[in-house]
Design an enzyme around this catalytic site. Structure first.
Site, PDB file in Angstrom:
ATOM      1  N   ILE A 271     -11.172 -14.470   3.349  1.00 30.81           N
ATOM      2  CA  ILE A 271     -10.275 -15.238   4.222  1.00 30.81           C
ATOM      3  C   ILE A 271     -10.546 -14.958   5.706  1.00 30.81           C
TER       4      ILE A 271
ATOM      5  N   GLU B 195      -4.605  -7.145   0.585  1.00 30.61           N
ATOM      6  CA  GLU B 195      -4.637  -5.808   0.005  1.00 30.61           C
ATOM      7  C   GLU B 195      -3.179  -5.503  -0.302  1.00 30.61           C
TER       8      GLU B 195
ATOM      9  N   THR C  11       6.396  -9.960   1.181  1.00 28.75           N
ATOM     10  CA  THR C  11       7.050  -8.938   0.365  1.00 28.75           C
ATOM     11  C   THR C  11       8.378  -8.477   0.966  1.00 28.75           C
ATOM     12  N   ASP C  12       9.239  -7.945   0.100  1.00 26.79           N
ATOM     13  CA  ASP C  12      10.502  -7.359   0.585  1.00 26.79           C
ATOM     14  C   ASP C  12      10.260  -6.028   1.303  1.00 26.79           C
ATOM     15  N   GLU C  13       9.046  -5.448   1.135  1.00 26.04           N
ATOM     16  CA  GLU C  13       8.791  -4.126   1.733  1.00 26.04           C
ATOM     17  C   GLU C  13       8.825  -4.166   3.250  1.00 26.04           C
TER      18      GLU C  13
ATOM     19  N   TYR D  44       0.637  -0.639   4.366  1.00 28.79           N
ATOM     20  CA  TYR D  44       0.676  -1.931   3.653  1.00 28.79           C
ATOM     21  C   TYR D  44       1.803  -2.808   4.197  1.00 28.79           C
TER      22      TYR D  44
ATOM     23  N   SER E 100       1.306  -4.031   7.698  1.00 23.44           N
ATOM     24  CA  SER E 100       0.320  -5.114   7.841  1.00 23.44           C
ATOM     25  C   SER E 100       0.912  -6.442   7.359  1.00 23.44           C
ATOM     26  N   LYS E 101       1.741  -6.391   6.315  1.00 20.90           N
ATOM     27  CA  LYS E 101       2.387  -7.627   5.854  1.00 20.90           C
ATOM     28  C   LYS E 101       3.409  -8.099   6.897  1.00 20.90           C
TER      29      LYS E 101
ATOM     30  N   TYR F 237       6.628   9.547  -9.702  1.00 23.38           N
ATOM     31  CA  TYR F 237       6.651  10.149  -8.364  1.00 23.38           C
ATOM     32  C   TYR F 237       8.024  10.760  -8.058  1.00 23.38           C
TER      33      TYR F 237
ATOM     34  N   ASP G  54       5.437  13.373  -4.751  1.00 27.81           N
ATOM     35  CA  ASP G  54       5.974  12.086  -4.311  1.00 27.81           C
ATOM     36  C   ASP G  54       4.972  11.354  -3.414  1.00 27.81           C
ATOM     37  N   ARG G  55       5.085  10.033  -3.392  1.00 25.04           N
ATOM     38  CA  ARG G  55       4.293   9.197  -2.460  1.00 25.04           C
ATOM     39  C   ARG G  55       4.769   9.502  -1.041  1.00 25.04           C
ATOM     40  N   PRO G  56       3.854   9.747  -0.067  1.00 24.38           N
ATOM     41  CA  PRO G  56       4.312   9.973   1.312  1.00 24.38           C
ATOM     42  C   PRO G  56       5.088   8.749   1.836  1.00 24.38           C
TER      43      PRO G  56
HETATM   44  P1  NAD Z   1      -3.439  -8.356  -5.998  1.00 22.67           P
HETATM   45  O1  NAD Z   1      -3.912  -7.139  -5.278  1.00 22.67           O
HETATM   46  O2  NAD Z   1      -3.309  -8.332  -7.477  1.00 22.67           O
HETATM   47  O3  NAD Z   1      -4.389  -9.590  -5.646  1.00 22.67           O
HETATM   48  C1  NAD Z   1      -4.869  -9.826  -4.346  1.00 22.67           C
HETATM   49  C2  NAD Z   1      -6.034 -10.803  -4.443  1.00 22.67           C
HETATM   50  O4  NAD Z   1      -6.498 -11.052  -3.110  1.00 22.67           O
HETATM   51  C3  NAD Z   1      -7.235 -10.263  -5.240  1.00 22.67           C
HETATM   52  O5  NAD Z   1      -7.697 -11.239  -6.130  1.00 22.67           O
HETATM   53  C4  NAD Z   1      -8.273  -9.958  -4.170  1.00 22.67           C
HETATM   54  O6  NAD Z   1      -9.615 -10.105  -4.634  1.00 22.67           O
HETATM   55  C5  NAD Z   1      -7.926 -10.995  -3.111  1.00 22.67           C
HETATM   56  N1  NAD Z   1      -8.381 -10.591  -1.770  1.00 22.67           N
HETATM   57  C6  NAD Z   1      -8.193  -9.383  -1.179  1.00 22.67           C
HETATM   58  N2  NAD Z   1      -8.761  -9.391   0.043  1.00 22.67           N
HETATM   59  C7  NAD Z   1      -9.297 -10.639   0.230  1.00 22.67           C
HETATM   60  C8  NAD Z   1      -9.983 -11.255   1.299  1.00 22.67           C
HETATM   61  N3  NAD Z   1     -10.244 -10.606   2.428  1.00 22.67           N
HETATM   62  N4  NAD Z   1     -10.362 -12.552   1.147  1.00 22.67           N
HETATM   63  C9  NAD Z   1     -10.108 -13.218  -0.001  1.00 22.67           C
HETATM   64  N5  NAD Z   1      -9.462 -12.673  -1.046  1.00 22.67           N
HETATM   65  C10 NAD Z   1      -9.062 -11.395  -0.932  1.00 22.67           C
HETATM   66  O7  NAD Z   1      -2.065  -8.734  -5.302  1.00 22.67           O
HETATM   67  P2  NAD Z   1      -0.743  -9.394  -5.930  1.00 22.67           P
HETATM   68  O8  NAD Z   1       0.118  -8.329  -6.458  1.00 22.67           O
HETATM   69  O9  NAD Z   1      -1.134 -10.535  -6.778  1.00 22.67           O
HETATM   70  O10 NAD Z   1      -0.045  -9.933  -4.600  1.00 22.67           O
HETATM   71  C11 NAD Z   1      -0.347 -11.230  -4.099  1.00 22.67           C
HETATM   72  C12 NAD Z   1       0.448 -11.454  -2.823  1.00 22.67           C
HETATM   73  O11 NAD Z   1       1.837 -11.351  -3.100  1.00 22.67           O
HETATM   74  C13 NAD Z   1       0.158 -10.435  -1.723  1.00 22.67           C
HETATM   75  O12 NAD Z   1       0.154 -11.097  -0.489  1.00 22.67           O
HETATM   76  C14 NAD Z   1       1.321  -9.451  -1.807  1.00 22.67           C
HETATM   77  O13 NAD Z   1       1.576  -8.880  -0.548  1.00 22.67           O
HETATM   78  C15 NAD Z   1       2.433 -10.377  -2.247  1.00 22.67           C
HETATM   79  N6  NAD Z   1       3.519  -9.754  -3.030  1.00 22.67           N
HETATM   80  C16 NAD Z   1       3.223  -8.994  -4.143  1.00 22.67           C
HETATM   81  C17 NAD Z   1       4.272  -8.475  -4.907  1.00 22.67           C
HETATM   82  C18 NAD Z   1       4.027  -7.663  -6.159  1.00 22.67           C
HETATM   83  O14 NAD Z   1       4.981  -7.134  -6.731  1.00 22.67           O
HETATM   84  N7  NAD Z   1       2.795  -7.542  -6.639  1.00 22.67           N
HETATM   85  C19 NAD Z   1       5.602  -8.731  -4.519  1.00 22.67           C
HETATM   86  C20 NAD Z   1       5.842  -9.496  -3.377  1.00 22.67           C
HETATM   87  C21 NAD Z   1       4.796 -10.016  -2.655  1.00 22.67           C
HETATM   88  O1  DAU Z   2       8.399  -4.838  -3.435  1.00 29.17           O
HETATM   89  C1  DAU Z   2       7.268  -5.647  -3.508  1.00 29.17           C
HETATM   90  C2  DAU Z   2       6.032  -4.785  -3.595  1.00 29.17           C
HETATM   91  O2  DAU Z   2       6.008  -4.241  -4.911  1.00 29.17           O
HETATM   92  C3  DAU Z   2       4.751  -5.543  -3.296  1.00 29.17           C
HETATM   93  O3  DAU Z   2       4.757  -5.974  -1.960  1.00 29.17           O
HETATM   94  C4  DAU Z   2       3.520  -4.657  -3.536  1.00 29.17           C
HETATM   95  O4  DAU Z   2       2.341  -5.409  -3.362  1.00 29.17           O
HETATM   96  C5  DAU Z   2       3.588  -4.131  -4.952  1.00 29.17           C
HETATM   97  O5  DAU Z   2       2.503  -3.243  -5.173  1.00 29.17           O
HETATM   98  C6  DAU Z   2       4.911  -3.409  -5.199  1.00 29.17           C
HETATM   99  O6  DAU Z   2       4.984  -2.193  -4.417  1.00 29.17           O
HETATM  100  P1  DAU Z   2       5.591  -0.831  -5.020  1.00 29.17           P
HETATM  101  O7  DAU Z   2       5.050   0.285  -4.229  1.00 29.17           O
HETATM  102  O8  DAU Z   2       7.070  -0.945  -5.167  1.00 29.17           O
HETATM  103  O9  DAU Z   2       4.947  -0.928  -6.518  1.00 29.17           O
HETATM  104  P2  DAU Z   2       4.254   0.174  -7.443  1.00 29.17           P
HETATM  105  O10 DAU Z   2       4.038  -0.457  -8.772  1.00 29.17           O
HETATM  106  O11 DAU Z   2       3.089   0.824  -6.773  1.00 29.17           O
HETATM  107  O12 DAU Z   2       5.392   1.292  -7.582  1.00 29.17           O
HETATM  108  C7  DAU Z   2       6.679   0.959  -8.084  1.00 29.17           C
HETATM  109  C8  DAU Z   2       7.532   2.223  -7.997  1.00 29.17           C
HETATM  110  O13 DAU Z   2       7.029   3.179  -8.940  1.00 29.17           O
HETATM  111  C9  DAU Z   2       7.486   2.925  -6.649  1.00 29.17           C
HETATM  112  O14 DAU Z   2       8.770   3.483  -6.383  1.00 29.17           O
HETATM  113  C10 DAU Z   2       6.467   4.043  -6.840  1.00 29.17           C
HETATM  114  C11 DAU Z   2       6.640   4.402  -8.309  1.00 29.17           C
HETATM  115  N1  DAU Z   2       5.428   4.860  -8.989  1.00 29.17           N
HETATM  116  C12 DAU Z   2       4.297   4.100  -8.908  1.00 29.17           C
HETATM  117  C13 DAU Z   2       3.139   4.494  -9.542  1.00 29.17           C
HETATM  118  C14 DAU Z   2       1.881   3.655  -9.427  1.00 29.17           C
HETATM  119  C15 DAU Z   2       5.443   6.026  -9.754  1.00 29.17           C
HETATM  120  O15 DAU Z   2       6.491   6.704  -9.865  1.00 29.17           O
HETATM  121  N2  DAU Z   2       4.295   6.406 -10.394  1.00 29.17           N
HETATM  122  C16 DAU Z   2       3.138   5.709 -10.299  1.00 29.17           C
HETATM  123  O16 DAU Z   2       2.104   6.139 -10.894  1.00 29.17           O
END
Ligand code: NAD
Ligand code: DAU
Length: 354
Positions: free
Chosen positions: A61, A85, A130-132, A156, A159-160, A213, A287-289
């Site tokens: 992109i 990312e 994202t809600d983050e 992360y 950047s969002k 964590y 824990d995650r920082p």
């Molecule tokens: P993901 O990491 O599974 O997928 C991201 C995709 O983007 C991958 O296919 C990757 O190859 C592609 N990508 C990364 N860098 C790129 C680049 N420079 N150019 C083109 N493609 C690139 O992510 P996801 O969990 O599917 O999340 C998708 C979107 O939704 C993100 O913007 C994320 O911030 C948002 N989001 C995710 C969650 C969640 O719980 N996973 C919740 C809310 C919002």
């Molecule tokens: O809230 C939306 C977000 O949710 C998205 O924007 C992100 O892209 C998506 O990755 C997700 O972020 P989280 O950090 O909340 O998701 P994750 O699955 O990494 O972790 C969920 C919770 O679980 C978080 O409190 C950390 C904890 N965790 C995660 C992992 C990977 C653990 O306790 N152990 C683990 O090994």
């Protein structure tokens, strides 16, 4: 007939959205752009590509000439921007890629769409966020609404947040028809194994430690990915340009409770397990920082203004998800590569039975 450009369409949510869209809107012209980073996987949408339901382009992109060409040649009127990312732990290990893709990549798309829109004067730009960006809640705080101040805590989420601000500014400054959605944690099929739910499902199946964590009391608001796709479809068709919509599942669950639920479901649904009961695999790790304590979404706006609400309960969604990981070993096994193992060791170190 809408012409869609879906960025990040071979990742988790993006590929579910591509499936959803091709199923609900089979007449539309769909172009998927994805760089296929470690998180992107051609296999997620290969069947649709082979059936001629979409055009797949492997590309970045941040590549302005490529974006310009795709917008022009495919006469794109709707951009659904998922590419990012997306993993908090990776952003702690190495934030640079997050700035490049999430901020510079979104800026590049906006600039290309601005110039394209000047010629055709129609279209929509949906930015999936994202809600983050809202930071962390204490147990007593009300859920995040669209007017909650931004307070991102990880590279992360920062950047969002930066990308959200850029998208907002392109509506106010240039009149681009942009829409922003801020969604809570998704789960479901095609979820990369580094995230909590797929990681726990796969580790249970392999008899590996389940790394929780900190104290495991952090709260997330879980939404089944198909409900998210449906919400995004609603926002594309009915949302008002310039607006933000929060999307959530009304499903606040503590991490430790969620892991126990997954263990129970696996014990019940998996024919064979290396360790039963699987909850004996639960291991508390460092824990995650900067770990955000609680996320929760107030989704009143999208419900009252656009008529959307989630339809899948967390019990049903988790059951469907566990069933999917049980029947898709051939999908997740290749993802546990050398790269993945190196990443895993960096984050988790030497946990017992890891
Ligand atoms: P993901 O990491 O599974 O997928 C991201 C995709 O983007 C991958 O296919 C990757 O190859 C592609 N990508 C990364 N860098 C790129 C680049 N420079 N150019 C083109 N493609 C690139 O992510 P996801 O969990 O599917 O999340 C998708 C979107 O939704 C993100 O913007 C994320 O911030 C948002 N989001 C995710 C969650 C969640 O719980 N996973 C919740 C809310 C919002
Ligand atoms: O809230 C939306 C977000 O949710 C998205 O924007 C992100 O892209 C998506 O990755 C997700 O972020 P989280 O950090 O909340 O998701 P994750 O699955 O990494 O972790 C969920 C919770 O679980 C978080 O409190 C950390 C904890 N965790 C995660 C992992 C990977 C653990 O306790 N152990 C683990 O090994």
């Amino acid at each position: 007939m809408p012409h869609l450009l879906i960025t990040g369409g071979a990742g988790f949510i993006g590929s579910n959205f591509v499936r959803y869209w091709c199923d609900r809107h089979p007449e539309d012209h769909v172009v998927v752009l994805d760089a296929l980073t470690y998180a992107g996987n051609r296999a997620n949408i290969a069947d649709l590509y082979e059936q001629g339901k979409l055009t797949f382009v492997q590309g970045n992109i941040c590549d302005r000439p490529l974006i310009d060409r795709l917008l022009r040649e495919h006469e794109i009127d709707t951009v659904a921007h998922f590419a990012a990312e997306s993993h908090v732990d990776r952003s702690i290990l190495g934030p640079e890629a997050f700035i490049q893709t999430n901020v510079v990549g979104t800026f590049t798309l906006l600039e290309a769409f601005r110039s394209h829109y000047a010629n055709q004067q129609r279209g929509r730009f949906l930015h999936v966020s994202t809600d983050e960006v809202y930071g962390s809640l204490s147990p007593e705080d009300p859920p995040f609404s669209e007017t909650t101040a931004y307070a991102p805590n990880s590279p992360y989420s920062a950047s969002k947040a930066g990308s959200d601000h850029l998208v907002r500014s392109y509506f106010h400054t240039y009149g681009l028809p942009t829409l922003i959605t801020n969604c809570s944690n998704n789960y479901g099929p095609y979820h990369f194994p580094e995230k909590l739910i797929p990681l726990m499902c796969i580790n249970i199946l392999l008899g590996k430690a389940l790394p929780v964590y900190g104290d495991g009391q952090n709260v997330r608001d879980w939404l089944y990915v198909e409900d998210h796709c449906n919400a995004l479809d609603t926002v594309i068709s009915k949302g008002k340009p310039g607006q933000t919509y929060n999307i959530g599942g009304n499903n606040e669950v503590k991490n430790l409770d969620l892991v126990h639920l997954l263990c129970q479901l696996m014990d019940e649904m998996a024919p064979q397990l290396p360790q039963r009961p699987s909850q004996e695999l639960i291991t508390f790790v460092r824990d995650r920082p900067g770990h955000d304590r609680r996320y929760a979404i107030d989704a009143t706006k999208i419900k009252t203004e656009l008529g959307w609400q989630p339809s899948v309960t967390v019990e049903e969604g988790l059951r469907r998800t566990v069933d999917w990981y049980l029947s898709h070993e051939q999908w997740w096994t290749p993802l546990l590569s050398q790269d993945y193992r190196e990443y895993y060791d960096q984050v988790y170190g030497a946990t017992p039975n890891s």
